[in-house]
Design an enzyme around this catalytic site. Sequence first.
Site, PDB file in Angstrom:
ATOM      1  N   ASP A 177      -6.348  -1.046  -3.848  1.00 14.72           N
ATOM      2  CA  ASP A 177      -6.775  -2.003  -2.831  1.00 14.72           C
ATOM      3  C   ASP A 177      -7.602  -3.093  -3.499  1.00 14.72           C
ATOM      4  OD1 ASP A 177      -5.667  -0.386  -0.882  1.00 14.72           O
ATOM      5  OD2 ASP A 177      -7.595   0.479  -0.260  1.00 14.72           O
ATOM      6  N   HIS A 180       0.825  -1.206   0.000  1.00 16.77           N
ATOM      7  CA  HIS A 180       0.000   0.000   0.000  1.00 16.77           C
ATOM      8  C   HIS A 180       0.868   1.269   0.000  1.00 16.77           C
ATOM      9  CE1 HIS A 180      -3.644  -2.372   0.723  1.00 16.77           C
ATOM     10  NE2 HIS A 180      -2.885  -3.091   1.512  1.00 16.77           N
ATOM     11  N   HIS A 210      -1.383   3.377  -5.281  1.00 15.38           N
ATOM     12  CA  HIS A 210      -1.653   1.938  -5.185  1.00 15.38           C
ATOM     13  C   HIS A 210      -3.145   1.647  -5.275  1.00 15.38           C
ATOM     14  CE1 HIS A 210      -2.331   3.320  -1.035  1.00 15.38           C
ATOM     15  NE2 HIS A 210      -3.138   2.265  -0.904  1.00 15.38           N
ATOM     16  N   GLU A 229      -5.571   4.823  -4.774  1.00 12.20           N
ATOM     17  CA  GLU A 229      -5.184   5.799  -3.757  1.00 12.20           C
ATOM     18  C   GLU A 229      -3.793   6.377  -4.009  1.00 12.20           C
ATOM     19  OE1 GLU A 229      -7.739   3.727  -0.150  1.00 12.20           O
ATOM     20  OE2 GLU A 229      -5.805   2.854  -0.710  1.00 12.20           O
ATOM     21  N   HIS A 286     -14.410   2.333   3.324  1.00  7.82           N
ATOM     22  CA  HIS A 286     -13.736   1.271   2.569  1.00  7.82           C
ATOM     23  C   HIS A 286     -14.662   0.075   2.370  1.00  7.82           C
ATOM     24  CE1 HIS A 286      -9.613   3.050   3.150  1.00  7.82           C
ATOM     25  NE2 HIS A 286      -9.406   2.418   2.020  1.00  7.82           N
ATOM     26  N   HIS A 306      -8.578  -6.416   1.344  1.00 10.95           N
ATOM     27  CA  HIS A 306      -7.931  -5.461   2.240  1.00 10.95           C
ATOM     28  C   HIS A 306      -8.778  -5.205   3.490  1.00 10.95           C
ATOM     29  CE1 HIS A 306      -5.387  -2.353   3.660  1.00 10.95           C
ATOM     30  NE2 HIS A 306      -6.030  -1.322   3.143  1.00 10.95           N
TER      31      HIS A 306
END
Length: 249
Positions: free
Chosen positions: A87, A81, A85, A214, A201, A91
């Site tokens: 996810d 991360h 990057h 992100e 999230h 995650h």
Amino acid sequence: MAPLFLILVSLPLLTSSGEDPRPLRREVYGGGRIIDVTHRVSPESLVWGNGGAGLGQYLRLRRSIKNGNNTNSSVMNLSVHTGTHVDAPGHFIDRFFDAGFDVDSLDLDVLIGPGLLVDVPRDKNIAAEVMESLKIPKGIKRVLFRTSNTDRGLMYKKEEDTSFVGFSSDGAKWLVENTDIKLVGIDYLSVAAYDDLDSAHIEFLKNGEIIPLEGLKLDNVKAGLYYVNCLPMRLYGAEGSPVRCVLIP
């Protein structure tokens, strides 16, 4: 986790005097046809929860020409991360992690294609009313959200700042229920606001269809439509991966 290995190859261009110049590091390629929106990974890079120490020395020469080896070959050690990057569902959703929904299983058709870069009203988390005000057209699958995180240069600081802008839980829920967006990009290490880290999230990841992107570098990039290319490493079993992300106007 087993270390990753990276072979570093340097191909310097010679000047007229025969001297090797420093390498040219660019943000734009091909006369403006390719815009790199990836933050460079370096020992100074921001790392979540590292107390402002930065990433530190993440590369180590395992083999060195200076030490008599025939190549330079480095070992790389860093979080999946780190920097810009993506996810994967595992995650935050443990059942997806156990089932193998890793970055190797992410849909490249989501990570590559037409997308929209939009400016979010400054100093506001992306709540439901903000999402509604942006009036993102139906059919748009990839949206990169530029916030005051870019204005404040938060990704260039070694110490994390919990006042960063991100999605609130209701903003994430509104996006899921009212848009066709599958790639959600933002300009800090978390797509979710600090007070909604888990809940926002989970809203994005709970159905395994949306990919959070992100840590984007959106300085000096005009808002508008682009062709988005963001490719993670094929890391079997990993719940995230650094990406090289570029926009083509």
